[in-house]
Design a protein around this motif. Structure first.
Motif, PDB file in Angstrom:
ATOM      1  N   GLU A 192       0.847  -1.194   0.000  1.00  0.00           N
ATOM      2  CA  GLU A 192       0.000   0.000   0.000  1.00  0.00           C
ATOM      3  C   GLU A 192       0.880   1.240   0.000  1.00  0.00           C
ATOM      4  OE1 GLU A 192      -3.582  -1.902   2.770  1.00  0.00           O
ATOM      5  OE2 GLU A 192      -2.024  -0.640   3.645  1.00  0.00           O
ATOM      6  N   PHE A 193       0.388   2.291  -0.605  1.00  0.00           N
ATOM      7  CA  PHE A 193       1.030   3.603  -0.510  1.00  0.00           C
ATOM      8  C   PHE A 193       0.204   4.417   0.480  1.00  0.00           C
ATOM      9  CE2 PHE A 193       4.378   3.576  -3.707  1.00  0.00           C
ATOM     10  CZ  PHE A 193       4.094   2.386  -4.347  1.00  0.00           C
ATOM     11  N   GLN A 194       0.758   4.569   1.695  1.00  0.00           N
ATOM     12  CA  GLN A 194       0.036   5.203   2.793  1.00  0.00           C
ATOM     13  C   GLN A 194       0.526   6.639   2.981  1.00  0.00           C
ATOM     14  OE1 GLN A 194      -2.414   4.149   4.778  1.00  0.00           O
ATOM     15  NE2 GLN A 194      -2.499   1.917   4.429  1.00  0.00           N
ATOM     16  N   LEU A 195      -0.437   7.548   3.075  1.00  0.00           N
ATOM     17  CA  LEU A 195      -0.108   8.939   3.388  1.00  0.00           C
ATOM     18  C   LEU A 195      -0.321   9.141   4.883  1.00  0.00           C
ATOM     19  CD1 LEU A 195       0.660  11.695   2.085  1.00  0.00           C
ATOM     20  CD2 LEU A 195      -1.790  12.207   2.059  1.00  0.00           C
ATOM     21  N   PRO A 196       0.750   9.412   5.626  1.00  0.00           N
ATOM     22  CA  PRO A 196       0.611   9.539   7.075  1.00  0.00           C
ATOM     23  C   PRO A 196      -0.216  10.774   7.448  1.00  0.00           C
ATOM     24  CG  PRO A 196       2.923   9.306   6.414  1.00  0.00           C
ATOM     25  CD  PRO A 196       2.138   9.604   5.181  1.00  0.00           C
ATOM     26  N   THR A 225       7.631   2.076  14.846  1.00  0.00           N
ATOM     27  CA  THR A 225       6.821   3.261  15.118  1.00  0.00           C
ATOM     28  C   THR A 225       5.480   3.101  14.427  1.00  0.00           C
ATOM     29  OG1 THR A 225       8.847   4.558  15.031  1.00  0.00           O
ATOM     30  CG2 THR A 225       6.763   5.780  15.001  1.00  0.00           C
ATOM     31  N   GLU A 226       4.406   3.328  15.191  1.00  0.00           N
ATOM     32  CA  GLU A 226       3.069   3.161  14.635  1.00  0.00           C
ATOM     33  C   GLU A 226       2.532   4.500  14.145  1.00  0.00           C
ATOM     34  OE1 GLU A 226       0.386   0.953  17.224  1.00  0.00           O
ATOM     35  OE2 GLU A 226      -1.286   1.906  16.146  1.00  0.00           O
ATOM     36  N   THR A 227       1.892   4.484  12.978  1.00  0.00           N
ATOM     37  CA  THR A 227       1.369   5.710  12.371  1.00  0.00           C
ATOM     38  C   THR A 227       0.010   5.423  11.747  1.00  0.00           C
ATOM     39  OG1 THR A 227       3.653   6.217  11.746  1.00  0.00           O
ATOM     40  CG2 THR A 227       1.945   7.579  10.755  1.00  0.00           C
ATOM     41  N   CYS A 234      15.791  -0.147   9.801  1.00  0.00           N
ATOM     42  CA  CYS A 234      15.929  -0.699   8.457  1.00  0.00           C
ATOM     43  C   CYS A 234      14.783  -0.155   7.606  1.00  0.00           C
ATOM     44  CB  CYS A 234      15.937  -2.234   8.492  1.00  0.00           C
ATOM     45  SG  CYS A 234      14.343  -2.968   8.965  1.00  0.00           S
ATOM     46  N   SER A 235      14.583  -0.706   6.423  1.00  0.00           N
ATOM     47  CA  SER A 235      13.572  -0.123   5.534  1.00  0.00           C
ATOM     48  C   SER A 235      12.199  -0.773   5.715  1.00  0.00           C
ATOM     49  CB  SER A 235      14.028  -0.269   4.084  1.00  0.00           C
ATOM     50  OG  SER A 235      14.114  -1.644   3.761  1.00  0.00           O
ATOM     51  N   PHE A 236      12.034  -1.605   6.736  1.00  0.00           N
ATOM     52  CA  PHE A 236      10.780  -2.332   6.915  1.00  0.00           C
ATOM     53  C   PHE A 236       9.609  -1.392   7.231  1.00  0.00           C
ATOM     54  CE2 PHE A 236       7.639  -4.500   9.552  1.00  0.00           C
ATOM     55  CZ  PHE A 236       7.376  -5.638   8.789  1.00  0.00           C
ATOM     56  N   SER A 237       8.484  -1.674   6.599  1.00  0.00           N
ATOM     57  CA  SER A 237       7.241  -0.974   6.934  1.00  0.00           C
ATOM     58  C   SER A 237       6.085  -1.877   6.535  1.00  0.00           C
ATOM     59  CB  SER A 237       7.153   0.364   6.201  1.00  0.00           C
ATOM     60  OG  SER A 237       7.280   0.150   4.814  1.00  0.00           O
ATOM     61  N   ALA A 238       5.018  -1.854   7.317  1.00  0.00           N
ATOM     62  CA  ALA A 238       3.926  -2.796   7.059  1.00  0.00           C
ATOM     63  C   ALA A 238       2.620  -2.283   7.637  1.00  0.00           C
ATOM     64  CB  ALA A 238       4.252  -4.158   7.683  1.00  0.00           C
ATOM     65  N   ASN A 239       1.541  -2.634   6.961  1.00  0.00           N
ATOM     66  CA  ASN A 239       0.218  -2.388   7.524  1.00  0.00           C
ATOM     67  C   ASN A 239       0.075  -3.297   8.749  1.00  0.00           C
ATOM     68  OD1 ASN A 239      -2.703  -2.561   8.007  1.00  0.00           O
ATOM     69  ND2 ASN A 239      -2.896  -1.483   6.045  1.00  0.00           N
ATOM     70  N   MET A 240      -0.525  -2.768   9.831  1.00  0.00           N
ATOM     71  CA  MET A 240      -0.691  -3.546  11.064  1.00  0.00           C
ATOM     72  C   MET A 240      -1.427  -4.858  10.817  1.00  0.00           C
ATOM     73  SD  MET A 240       0.516  -1.817  13.804  1.00  0.00           S
ATOM     74  CE  MET A 240      -0.503  -1.913  15.284  1.00  0.00           C
ATOM     75  N   VAL A 297       3.180   0.385  10.544  1.00  0.00           N
ATOM     76  CA  VAL A 297       4.390   0.573  11.340  1.00  0.00           C
ATOM     77  C   VAL A 297       5.582   0.778  10.418  1.00  0.00           C
ATOM     78  CG1 VAL A 297       3.611  -0.749  13.344  1.00  0.00           C
ATOM     79  CG2 VAL A 297       4.754  -1.926  11.435  1.00  0.00           C
ATOM     80  N   VAL A 298       6.533   1.540  10.910  1.00  0.00           N
ATOM     81  CA  VAL A 298       7.763   1.786  10.177  1.00  0.00           C
ATOM     82  C   VAL A 298       8.909   1.505  11.126  1.00  0.00           C
ATOM     83  CG1 VAL A 298       9.170   3.584   9.089  1.00  0.00           C
ATOM     84  CG2 VAL A 298       6.709   3.538   8.694  1.00  0.00           C
ATOM     85  N   CYS A 299       9.941   0.849  10.606  1.00  0.00           N
ATOM     86  CA  CYS A 299      11.150   0.639  11.404  1.00  0.00           C
ATOM     87  C   CYS A 299      12.193   1.642  10.934  1.00  0.00           C
ATOM     88  CB  CYS A 299      11.670  -0.791  11.219  1.00  0.00           C
ATOM     89  SG  CYS A 299      13.313  -1.014  11.936  1.00  0.00           S
ATOM     90  N   HIS A 300      12.706   2.441  11.851  1.00  0.00           N
ATOM     91  CA  HIS A 300      13.667   3.463  11.437  1.00  0.00           C
ATOM     92  C   HIS A 300      15.093   2.925  11.380  1.00  0.00           C
ATOM     93  CE1 HIS A 300      10.675   6.573  11.158  1.00  0.00           C
ATOM     94  NE2 HIS A 300      10.171   6.161  12.315  1.00  0.00           N
TER      95      HIS A 300
END
Lengths: 495, 495
Positions: free
Chosen positions: B278-282, B320-322, B296-302, B291-294
């Motif tokens: 997904e392309f998520q706009l925070p 980090t949850e957004t 590494c490059s990991f990011s995922a929908n909960m 969530v985003v991991c600062h």
């Protein structure tokens, strides 16, 4: 196009330097910095117009275009299931060259060439509507039943209305037209002044009509594109002026497309109102019948005439009967809808007053099919020049042929055209099926109806090289140098 | 633009005269004669871009624009019926300045400014999709039940599917997405070769989804515009390349709009397949959580994570949850749909083989609202520069004021801009409500978010005249001469 930031350093800035240099330079600098984020001002322009995967170059090539491969195979009849459904030339040709593909009864997939032609048609329509003050809106297809009950059309429209219920049981129809919706929208504006009128509001959207007998491809479908405009005026006189203005814009539109429509007096049908005209394109496959008097300017849909009437009601001259396809329809509505939804404005005396309305339709997908119907031969599609999906098709030599030495010339010509004639960017297609002879590919180009076909044949080996140029609209063939080709193509108008 | 025929007589013809003068002159002459009928080549260009009735000049004037008059009146809450429905900034602002108007639950009329912004967005999308080889098609909204039964989604989609029957009792849904339709279309092409692939077929059309709780205006509607692309490749490797290509095009699109989207791993949901992003706009109003991991490059929908998971599955770093709004969604489908509909191509060994598919969505109307949500202040709309409905608003002096002597300067400036900066034709609006003070009108322009506001105020009486220029994106104000204004505006990129 944005000029890259670097260009600013030169003479352009110089002209304003003596005036207020400091202030503007600061502004431009900050503005440019901003542009780095948002690309608002950057020189970034993506390469736009190629269907090729990266590495294949940036030329549009025919072999990659998505379209059914019916050109040499007789799959067309079976496409529509029953051959009896295939009842007119435009439907047959559009299926054959892959412009449309049946989805379900009266519903078609529009394939890439058709989408390009339709987008061009919409641009012409936008130009004509905006030239007379039209403003574009976009109303939902889901139209609440209560709006249609208010005008009694929920019942009147009968089976033509496609109806559904949402998860809460609320009733909707799929809008075949939008008099109710637009009038309710305008009525919601409580502080309209006569000074703001006229409003000419239009949209180009899908419409739905559950036709008892959908047929003739895009000529009579159940889901189709329509341009519908609704006008709001402060007096009957002003409304009649607006009515003429829109009719003139329609005439101008058809003129630009080279379609010789006849404006005939028409029945108001379920839309209602007190005056109505149709723009009929004379053609035998047409389902409407109208009469024209050649002694005076009278013309009318047969529906509006007494059946016993054989002479012109205006001059008693003889009437000629013709079949036609209705491409446009205009209605002077008066206050039929504004009185139901209370669409008012404040008049010059400071009092609320009902808006005088008109409504005006153009069958967008129908115009495409009708143009093909009247302009094409039995085997070869011809488009109105402005609407041709691609203006130019280039045919390079067959692989392994004597002329193959000139193959590169075609590619150079392609690049030169798109550089030297900016309006043709995205309009030039390369028929890269070089395993086929030039002759076979030329036959296909005739079917597709590109206005210009340019062949790299024998005379491309001469010095200077000459290209064989087919002008499909005139049927002429001539040999031109590269400069001659540029000269010719620079004249082509693209919308 | 076509050069009028007369221009041909001069030097241009001269260049080709030595080459094959006779042949080409004949062709051009006949071609010009043809143009007289069809306007294909004529110099006829309708005046395009004014909302004014004839006689009022050809400038776009604000007083004639159709939009609700809520700027100074608090009608916004009552518009949506229940005030509880009005739950986010973009919805409130879009109602207030007349960008949208509610039609029924989750359905909106798009008013002229929004239609302009949406058409610009569609042009940017077209550029990006066509740059990677996308071809535009257009599929009907009426989608036959049998297609959906074949994939079992007729049942799976449950109440989200809006269903109806035609006059013959045949069942349809209104397409919320078109995997079934496009796969059946491609499957109907019996002679596809691996050489033609990949196909990247897309459309920008209305979609329908009977949301249990439509809300947030255009962010979660029941009828909305979506760009949906479907890709067909000859191998899983090729399909993954295409998948990357489309993801990169999405990233480029959001970059050009200045929207900082995060690409996150996502659930495949009812679409299916084996990989999805997904392309998520925070933004806080977003209904998705990712969530985003600062580290590494990991990011995922909960949704894709084990709820007990508090650390990054890739590097064990903290997550980090957004909250975010989903603007785009990509799926690698494999052969899920092609195997059901038998969408095959002839592979390099001459054998039929199932196409590897992907599908890719962008919420078109949602992007407009989301951009307004993140870019605007509480009271003032800000658009991505490329999408602003009008780039420039000119404010002439108040009638009867000292500065009124400079009124004509505004009109001259208007005409000069549209002559000297061709890309701004149709992009300049004149706020002709001269019964209001400059200050009051300036407040309105802040709300509407024109990127540039140019005021003819006190310093317009100086020699040379200076205009007050507001650059809304930087918040800066500066005074520029006419030349300075041209210099600044010639930098503006318009799509």
């Amino acid at each position: 196009m944005a000029v890259p930031g670097a260009a600013l350093a030169g003479s352009a800035i110089g002209t304003s330097a003596s005036l207020c240099w400091g202030a503007m330079e600061g502004l431009l600098t900050r503005f440019r910095a901003l542009a780095t984020c948002s690309h608002q001002l950057s020189g970034y322009v993506p390469c736009r117009f190629h269907h090729c995967a990266p590495g294949r170059g940036k030329r549009l090539v025919l072999s990659r275009v998505f379209q059914p491969q019916n050109l040499r195979e007789d799959q067309v009849l079976s496409l529509e299931g029953r051959s009896g459904d295939l009842t007119c030339k435009s439907q047959r040709l559009m299926l054959q060259v892959g412009l449309i593909h049946p989805a379900s009864s009266g519903c078609y997939h529009l394939l890439p060439y058709t989408v390009r032609a339709m987008e061009k048609l919409v641009r012409v329509i936008d130009q004509e509507m905006q030239a007379i003050g039209g403003q574009k809106v976009n109303m939902p297809s889901l139209s609440p039943a209560e709006l249609w009950r208010a005008t009694n059309r929920w019942d009147l429209m009968g089976k033509e209305l496609l109806r559904l219920r949402d998860r809460h049981g609320k009733e909707y129809c799929l809008g075949p037209t939008h008099e109710e919706a637009i009038t309710a929208l305008v009525a919601s504006q409580k502080t309209l002044s006569y000074r703001q009128l006229p409003f000419l509001l239009y949209q180009v959207t899908r419409k739905f009509r559950d036709e008892p007998r959908p047929r003739f491809g895009l000529l009579r479908g159940r889901e189709f594109y329509m341009k519908d405009m609704y006008t709001f005026d402060s007096s009957p006189e002003a409304a009649r002026q607006t009515y003429s203005l829109v009719c003139d814009a329609y005439a101008s539109l058809f003129d630009r497309l080279g379609l010789r429509c006849v404006k005939v007096q028409a029945d108001v049908g379920s839309i209602g109102g007190t005056m109505s005209h149709e723009f009929q394109l004379p053609v035998d496959v047409g389902e409407d019948r109208f009469v024209v008097c050649h002694s005076c300017s009278f013309s009318a849909n047969m529906e509006t005439l007494d059946l016993s009437q054989r002479n012109c009601p205006a001059c008693q001259g003889p009437l000629t009967e013709t079949k036609g396809i209705e491409l446009g329809h205009t209605f002077y509505l008066g206050t039929k809808y504004s009185s139901i939804f209370n669409a008012q404005f404040i008049n010059i005396h400071g009092k609320p007053s009902l808006a005088e309305m008109g409504c005006y339709g153009l069958g967008v997908t129908r115009i495409l099919a009708a143009a093909i119907e009247v302009l094409s031969t039995e085997d070869c599609i011809r488009w109105p020049g402005l609407l041709a999906p691609y203006q130019v098709c280039l045919i390079p030599p067959k692989k392994g042929s004597k002329e193959a030495a000139a193959t590169e010339l075609t590619e150079h010509l392609y690049d030169h055209i798109t550089e030297a004639v900016p309006q043709l960017r995205g309009e030039v297609l390369l028929d890269d099926r070089t395993h086929l002879t030039i002759g076979n590919r030329l036959k296909d180009t005739h079917k597709f109806g590109y206005p210009f076909v340019i062949i790299t044949g024998k005379r491309a080996l001469e010095d200077p090289a000459h290209f064989e140029v087919w002008c499909q609209h005139t049927g002429e063939v001539t040999f031109l140098t590269k400069e001659g080709v540029m000269e010719l193509l620079s004249q082509v108008q693209v919308v």
